[in-house]
Write a protein that holds these residues in place. Structure first.
Motif, PDB file in Angstrom:
ATOM      1  N   LYS A  45       0.840  -1.135  -0.089  1.00  7.69           N
ATOM      2  CA  LYS A  45       0.089   0.278  -0.219  1.00  7.69           C
ATOM      3  C   LYS A  45       0.941   1.227   0.150  1.00  7.69           C
ATOM      4  CE  LYS A  45      -3.965  -1.823   2.362  1.00  7.69           C
ATOM      5  NZ  LYS A  45      -5.024  -1.674   3.188  1.00  7.69           N
ATOM      6  N   ILE A  46       1.934   1.221   0.765  1.00  7.18           N
ATOM      7  CA  ILE A  46       2.710   2.284   0.998  1.00  7.18           C
ATOM      8  C   ILE A  46       3.538   2.600  -0.497  1.00  7.18           C
ATOM      9  CG2 ILE A  46       4.950   3.427   2.030  1.00  7.18           C
ATOM     10  CD1 ILE A  46       3.818   1.851   4.402  1.00  7.18           C
ATOM     11  N   TYR A  53       1.454   9.149  -5.881  1.00  7.12           N
ATOM     12  CA  TYR A  53       1.643  10.634  -5.732  1.00  7.12           C
ATOM     13  C   TYR A  53       3.165  11.015  -5.843  1.00  7.12           C
ATOM     14  CZ  TYR A  53      -3.118  10.116  -3.956  1.00  7.12           C
ATOM     15  OH  TYR A  53      -4.265   9.929  -3.924  1.00  7.12           O
ATOM     16  N   GLN A  54       4.122  10.210  -5.940  1.00  7.06           N
ATOM     17  CA  GLN A  54       5.515  10.495  -5.924  1.00  7.06           C
ATOM     18  C   GLN A  54       6.063  11.244  -4.922  1.00  7.06           C
ATOM     19  OE1 GLN A  54       7.450  10.086  -9.079  1.00  7.06           O
ATOM     20  NE2 GLN A  54       5.549   8.761  -9.471  1.00  7.06           N
ATOM     21  N   MET A  67      -1.017   8.147   7.544  1.00  7.03           N
ATOM     22  CA  MET A  67      -0.279   8.088   6.084  1.00  7.03           C
ATOM     23  C   MET A  67      -1.273   8.990   5.173  1.00  7.03           C
ATOM     24  SD  MET A  67       0.840   4.512   5.108  1.00  7.03           S
ATOM     25  CE  MET A  67      -0.731   3.720   4.743  1.00  7.03           C
ATOM     26  N   GLN A  68      -0.611  10.120   4.797  1.00 10.68           N
ATOM     27  CA  GLN A  68      -0.914  11.080   3.871  1.00 10.68           C
ATOM     28  C   GLN A  68      -0.542  10.916   2.347  1.00 10.68           C
ATOM     29  OE1 GLN A  68      -0.310  14.718   5.506  1.00 10.68           O
ATOM     30  NE2 GLN A  68      -1.758  14.352   7.087  1.00 10.68           N
TER      31      GLN A  68
END
Length: 68
Positions: A45-46, A53-54, A67-68
């Motif tokens: 997931k990370i 999103y880079q 986590m954002q």
């Protein structure tokens, strides 16, 4: 890493207990004492978020992880 002396980065990888990490973030679900479950899925997931999103921020607090 921001404002952490002597560090320029942090490693995130899968594993299940303290033997699997040397100060690295070990993602997963803490559903048993001294054990991390579903680490492979949380690591993926990370990775997916970073690819999408880079640039990602992980905020570590005393009680939970956001986590954002």
């Amino acid at each position: 890493m921001i404002d952490v002396a002597d560090f320029t980065g942090v490693r995130i990888h899968k594993g299940n207990n303290s033997k699997d990490t040397l100060g690295c973030i070990l993602p997963g679900k803490n559903d048993r004492i001294a054990w991390v479950s579903y680490s492979t899925q949380y690591e993926q997931k990370i990775i997916d978020l970073i690819r999408l999103y880079q640039k990602c921020w992980i905020t570590i607090s005393p009680n939970f992880l956001i986590m954002q």
